[in-house]
Design an enzyme around this catalytic site. Sequence first.
Site, PDB file in Angstrom:
ATOM      1  N   HIS A  60      46.338  27.675  42.563  1.00 26.48           N
ATOM      2  CA  HIS A  60      47.348  28.419  43.332  1.00 26.48           C
ATOM      3  C   HIS A  60      46.765  29.471  44.272  1.00 26.48           C
ATOM      4  CE1 HIS A  60      50.609  27.249  40.139  1.00 26.48           C
ATOM      5  NE2 HIS A  60      50.233  26.243  40.898  1.00 26.48           N
TER       6      HIS A  60
ATOM      7  N   GLY B  45      48.588  30.292  27.646  1.00 22.34           N
ATOM      8  CA  GLY B  45      49.280  31.306  28.446  1.00 22.34           C
ATOM      9  C   GLY B  45      50.074  30.766  29.604  1.00 22.34           C
TER      10      GLY B  45
ATOM     11  N   ASN C 290      49.930  30.089  22.659  1.00 18.31           N
ATOM     12  CA  ASN C 290      51.019  30.835  23.293  1.00 18.31           C
ATOM     13  C   ASN C 290      51.797  31.539  22.188  1.00 18.31           C
ATOM     14  OD1 ASN C 290      53.468  31.524  24.816  1.00 18.31           O
ATOM     15  ND2 ASN C 290      52.751  30.014  26.313  1.00 18.31           N
TER      16      ASN C 290
ATOM     17  N   ALA D 138      46.287  34.992  23.866  1.00 20.46           N
ATOM     18  CA  ALA D 138      45.070  34.315  24.317  1.00 20.46           C
ATOM     19  C   ALA D 138      43.814  35.128  23.989  1.00 20.46           C
ATOM     20  CB  ALA D 138      45.159  34.055  25.821  1.00 20.46           C
TER      21      ALA D 138
ATOM     22  N   SER E 120      53.794  28.651  30.603  1.00 18.32           N
ATOM     23  CA  SER E 120      55.037  28.062  30.123  1.00 18.32           C
ATOM     24  C   SER E 120      55.114  26.590  30.523  1.00 18.32           C
ATOM     25  CB  SER E 120      56.243  28.842  30.652  1.00 18.32           C
ATOM     26  OG  SER E 120      56.097  29.124  32.018  1.00 18.32           O
TER      27      SER E 120
ATOM     28  N   GLN F 118      46.144  28.381  36.963  1.00 26.12           N
ATOM     29  CA  GLN F 118      47.246  28.636  37.890  1.00 26.12           C
ATOM     30  C   GLN F 118      47.198  30.088  38.366  1.00 26.12           C
ATOM     31  OE1 GLN F 118      51.062  26.773  36.067  1.00 26.12           O
ATOM     32  NE2 GLN F 118      49.638  27.036  34.388  1.00 26.12           N
TER      33      GLN F 118
ATOM     34  N   ASP G  73      44.617  35.802  40.174  1.00 35.63           N
ATOM     35  CA  ASP G  73      44.078  37.156  40.042  1.00 35.63           C
ATOM     36  C   ASP G  73      42.553  37.235  40.070  1.00 35.63           C
ATOM     37  OD1 ASP G  73      43.260  36.358  37.408  1.00 35.63           O
ATOM     38  OD2 ASP G  73      45.198  36.987  36.610  1.00 35.63           O
TER      39      ASP G  73
ATOM     40  N   TYR H 171      53.351  41.921  47.459  1.00 35.13           N
ATOM     41  CA  TYR H 171      51.965  41.502  47.231  1.00 35.13           C
ATOM     42  C   TYR H 171      51.014  42.690  47.194  1.00 35.13           C
ATOM     43  CZ  TYR H 171      52.730  36.579  46.879  1.00 35.13           C
ATOM     44  OH  TYR H 171      53.126  35.358  46.418  1.00 35.13           O
TER      45      TYR H 171
ATOM     46  N   CYS I  16      45.559  33.195  57.831  1.00 32.02           N
ATOM     47  CA  CYS I  16      46.455  33.235  58.980  1.00 32.02           C
ATOM     48  C   CYS I  16      47.599  32.243  58.775  1.00 32.02           C
ATOM     49  CB  CYS I  16      45.673  32.890  60.239  1.00 32.02           C
ATOM     50  SG  CYS I  16      46.690  32.849  61.722  1.00 32.02           S
TER      51      CYS I  16
HETATM   52  P1  NAD Z   1      53.631  31.105  33.231  1.00 34.69           P
HETATM   53  O1  NAD Z   1      54.646  30.136  33.630  1.00 34.69           O
HETATM   54  O2  NAD Z   1      52.246  30.675  33.164  1.00 34.69           O
HETATM   55  O3  NAD Z   1      54.209  31.806  31.843  1.00 34.69           O
HETATM   56  C1  NAD Z   1      53.540  32.807  31.110  1.00 34.69           C
HETATM   57  C2  NAD Z   1      53.352  32.288  29.678  1.00 34.69           C
HETATM   58  O4  NAD Z   1      52.407  33.105  29.020  1.00 34.69           O
HETATM   59  C3  NAD Z   1      54.624  32.302  28.826  1.00 34.69           C
HETATM   60  O5  NAD Z   1      54.763  31.033  28.205  1.00 34.69           O
HETATM   61  C4  NAD Z   1      54.342  33.385  27.772  1.00 34.69           C
HETATM   62  O6  NAD Z   1      54.926  33.088  26.512  1.00 34.69           O
HETATM   63  C5  NAD Z   1      52.840  33.345  27.695  1.00 34.69           C
HETATM   64  N1  NAD Z   1      52.178  34.589  27.275  1.00 34.69           N
HETATM   65  C6  NAD Z   1      52.582  35.864  27.453  1.00 34.69           C
HETATM   66  N2  NAD Z   1      51.657  36.711  26.967  1.00 34.69           N
HETATM   67  C7  NAD Z   1      50.644  35.951  26.481  1.00 34.69           C
HETATM   68  C8  NAD Z   1      49.401  36.257  25.858  1.00 34.69           C
HETATM   69  N3  NAD Z   1      48.993  37.520  25.648  1.00 34.69           N
HETATM   70  N4  NAD Z   1      48.596  35.218  25.498  1.00 34.69           N
HETATM   71  C9  NAD Z   1      48.987  33.944  25.708  1.00 34.69           C
HETATM   72  N5  NAD Z   1      50.156  33.611  26.277  1.00 34.69           N
HETATM   73  C10 NAD Z   1      50.977  34.607  26.659  1.00 34.69           C
HETATM   74  O7  NAD Z   1      53.488  32.281  34.164  1.00 34.69           O
HETATM   75  P2  NAD Z   1      54.550  32.931  35.131  1.00 34.69           P
HETATM   76  O8  NAD Z   1      54.401  34.379  34.982  1.00 34.69           O
HETATM   77  O9  NAD Z   1      55.889  32.311  34.922  1.00 34.69           O
HETATM   78  O10 NAD Z   1      53.960  32.502  36.548  1.00 34.69           O
HETATM   79  C11 NAD Z   1      54.104  31.243  37.161  1.00 34.69           C
HETATM   80  C12 NAD Z   1      53.077  31.147  38.303  1.00 34.69           C
HETATM   81  O11 NAD Z   1      53.050  32.362  39.064  1.00 34.69           O
HETATM   82  C13 NAD Z   1      51.656  31.006  37.827  1.00 34.69           C
HETATM   83  O12 NAD Z   1      51.367  29.688  37.597  1.00 34.69           O
HETATM   84  C14 NAD Z   1      50.850  31.670  38.953  1.00 34.69           C
HETATM   85  O13 NAD Z   1      50.617  30.809  40.029  1.00 34.69           O
HETATM   86  C15 NAD Z   1      51.742  32.783  39.415  1.00 34.69           C
HETATM   87  N6  NAD Z   1      51.383  34.069  38.755  1.00 34.69           N
HETATM   88  C16 NAD Z   1      50.053  34.388  38.575  1.00 34.69           C
HETATM   89  C17 NAD Z   1      49.693  35.567  37.911  1.00 34.69           C
HETATM   90  C18 NAD Z   1      48.222  35.881  37.715  1.00 34.69           C
HETATM   91  O14 NAD Z   1      47.385  35.417  38.486  1.00 34.69           O
HETATM   92  N7  NAD Z   1      47.862  36.640  36.684  1.00 34.69           N
HETATM   93  C19 NAD Z   1      50.691  36.427  37.446  1.00 34.69           C
HETATM   94  C20 NAD Z   1      52.048  36.081  37.659  1.00 34.69           C
HETATM   95  C21 NAD Z   1      52.360  34.893  38.305  1.00 34.69           C
HETATM   96 ZN    ZN Z   2      44.974  32.888  63.317  1.00 33.98          ZN
END
Ligand code: NAD
Ligand code: ZN
Length: 269
Positions: free
Chosen positions: A142, A214, A240, A258, A216, A106, A109, A72, A150
């Site tokens: 999320h 953006g 996507n 996006a 899946s 979701q 960041d 993290y 805590c």
């Molecule tokens: P996700 O399941 O939302 O998948 C990412 C999707 O984005 C894929 O379908 C991919 O094809 C698409 N993609 C890639 N580049 C793109 C672009 N430039 N424009 C549009 N679409 C694009 O995300 P994940 O990484 O599998 O993460 C799952 C969970 O993990 C999230 O729901 C979140 O809670 C957490 N997470 C958050 C962040 C963040 O806050 N940025 C990053 C990683 C993971």
């Molecule tokens: Zn505490």
Amino acid sequence: MGHDRRDQLTEAAQAIREAKEVVILTGAGVSAESGIPTFRDAMEGLWSRYRPEELATPEAFRRDPALVWRWYDMRRRGVVACRPNPAHEAVAHFLRERSSATLVTQNVDGLHQRALAGAWGVASGDVAELPESVRVRILTLHGDILAVRCVACDYLRPDQDPVAAESDHVLPRCPQCDQLLRPAVVWFGEMLDGPTLEAAFEAAARADICVVAGTSAVVHPAASIPEMTLRSGGRLVEVNPARTPLSGKAYWRVTGSAGEVLPTLLATG
Ligand code: NAD
Ligand code: ZN
């Protein structure tokens, strides 16, 4: 831009301009152009031995909190160094112009929030300063990676500082009860905040159009949000570069990034 895609984009943008209510569901892909890796990309190099399911869980934190904190800490440093991109700006502009629009994200960041604060001219960048009528339309499913809470009590604070995590002994602790602090995000296997999820389902059920960008769309319950729009007779627009399990149900599919697509798709003028 291929002929087919331009048609889909123009048609969907028109439908969005005519819609009464729109809900926008975003995932990690929306932040990819800000330089924030999706989980798949984040698990490279040092972290290639792990899967997110082995780090982003309460069990992993109980087993090896320093390991989880190191991962993290790396991700938090990345987020602090990044800026919102045209996708976040387009969504923020849309929420400002369309008072019935709702954002469900979701992402943990905070980039949507930074763009929203910017769109409302909040100098501190803190969405807590936005009017209540706006804050209820920003649903963060999320949690927030730049906050800590805590493991035992209700202590929670915003926190952007690097976290020392060489060993369990140096990890940050709660000022109220001295238990470990953890990232204020929802981990695999944990419940989402009930009222936030309920508000997201309600917005999706009311919407004539759900824009899914953006993500899946495989992780539930977030993946059920577009289903609510479909079930109440609304339509989906998917943005996507790749196909997803939702693609077959999308009325319009815009193949592209996006940051490239959303400014046109969500143009209000
Ligand atoms: P996700 O399941 O939302 O998948 C990412 C999707 O984005 C894929 O379908 C991919 O094809 C698409 N993609 C890639 N580049 C793109 C672009 N430039 N424009 C549009 N679409 C694009 O995300 P994940 O990484 O599998 O993460 C799952 C969970 O993990 C999230 O729901 C979140 O809670 C957490 N997470 C958050 C962040 C963040 O806050 N940025 C990053 C990683 C993971
Ligand atoms: Zn505490």
